[in-house]
Design a protein around this motif. Structure first.
Motif, short mmCIF file in Angstrom:
data_model
loop_
_atom_site.label_atom_id
_atom_site.label_comp_id
_atom_site.label_asym_id
_atom_site.label_seq_id
_atom_site.Cartn_x
_atom_site.Cartn_y
_atom_site.Cartn_z
N UNK A 36 83.15 111.57 62.22
CA UNK A 36 81.68 110.63 62.13
C UNK A 36 80.62 112.23 60.85
N UNK A 37 81.05 113.77 60.60
CA UNK A 37 80.86 114.58 60.14
C UNK A 37 80.41 113.40 58.84
N UNK A 38 81.80 113.52 57.94
CA UNK A 38 81.23 112.69 57.12
C UNK A 38 80.97 111.25 57.08
N UNK A 39 80.88 110.91 57.30
CA UNK A 39 79.82 109.33 57.55
C UNK A 39 77.83 110.37 57.81
N UNK A 40 77.94 110.47 58.80
CA UNK A 40 76.38 111.73 58.34
C UNK A 40 77.02 112.33 56.78
N UNK A 41 77.48 112.87 56.21
CA UNK A 41 76.98 113.64 54.49
C UNK A 41 77.24 112.13 54.03
N UNK A 42 77.64 110.68 53.80
CA UNK A 42 77.28 110.40 53.00
C UNK A 42 76.22 109.44 53.58
N UNK A 43 75.31 109.35 54.47
CA UNK A 43 74.38 108.78 54.10
C UNK A 43 73.22 109.53 54.26
N UNK A 44 73.60 111.02 53.73
CA UNK A 44 72.50 112.27 53.89
C UNK A 44 72.73 111.58 52.20
N UNK A 45 73.59 111.76 51.33
CA UNK A 45 74.25 111.51 49.58
C UNK A 45 73.23 110.20 49.48
N UNK A 46 73.38 109.60 50.54
CA UNK A 46 72.80 107.66 50.16
C UNK A 46 71.29 107.81 49.76
N UNK A 47 70.80 108.52 51.35
CA UNK A 47 69.18 108.67 50.86
C UNK A 47 69.02 109.95 50.30
N UNK A 48 69.66 110.53 49.35
CA UNK A 48 69.39 111.40 48.72
C UNK A 48 69.01 111.09 46.91
N UNK A 49 70.20 109.95 46.75
CA UNK A 49 70.00 108.90 46.57
C UNK A 49 68.98 108.15 46.08
#
Length: 154
Positions: free
Chosen positions: A39-52
């Motif tokens: 779940x933490x990886x998924x959240x980090x990925x979505x945050x990275x996607x949002x920043x991108x």
């Protein structure tokens, strides 16, 4: 025997009521966030996607602003040319020599003013969406904010 029923019945009712309340309260509670590594990886990925996405949006806004600056320079050059033609007509001996160049300058000014209003409205709408995308804290990560490109100086 009749006296035993209330002693058994009352604890049973209390137990059943407690169970119903516990189930009801559990159903009303919001589920806890999954704190597993997945779940933490998924959240980090979505945050990275949002920043991108925000970075891509910023770059698109910067490109749009530069495109508008080029357009404004082209509009200025067109006006400079028409005004030069109008000024050259001043020396003409013909009585209506100034009429056509002046009309061209006035028509161009009107067209450019309308185009400028349309561009300003489009840019304002885009900027509002851009700022909403960043949110309050994200503004500090915006390249346009950091470089002061928000103004339309040209």
């Amino acid at each position: 025997m009749k006296s035993k029923h209330p002693k058994v019945l009352i604890p049973g009712i209390i137990a059943a009521a407690s169970l119903v309340l516990a189930v009801g309260v559990g159903a009303q509670m919001t589920p806890q966030a999954d704190t597993s590594p997945a779940a933490n990886t998924s959240t980090a990925t979505s945050m990275a996607d949002h920043k991108a996405d925000m970075k891509a949006n910023c770059e698109a806004m910067i490109a749009k602003r530069q495109e508008m600056q080029v357009k404004m320079q082209e509009m200025d050059a067109t006006l400079d040319k028409l005004v030069a033609e109008m000024n050259a007509a001043k020396g003409s001996k013909e009585p209506d020599a100034m009429e056509k160049p002046m009309a061209a300058v006035i028509n161009e000014l009107v067209a450019q003013r309308k185009a400028s209003h349309a561009m300003a409205h489009e840019m304002e709408t885009s900027m509002m969406g851009h700022m909403n995308m960043h949110g309050m804290k994200g503004e500090m990560d915006c390249p346009m904010m950091k470089t002061g490109m928000m103004g339309m100086n040209h």
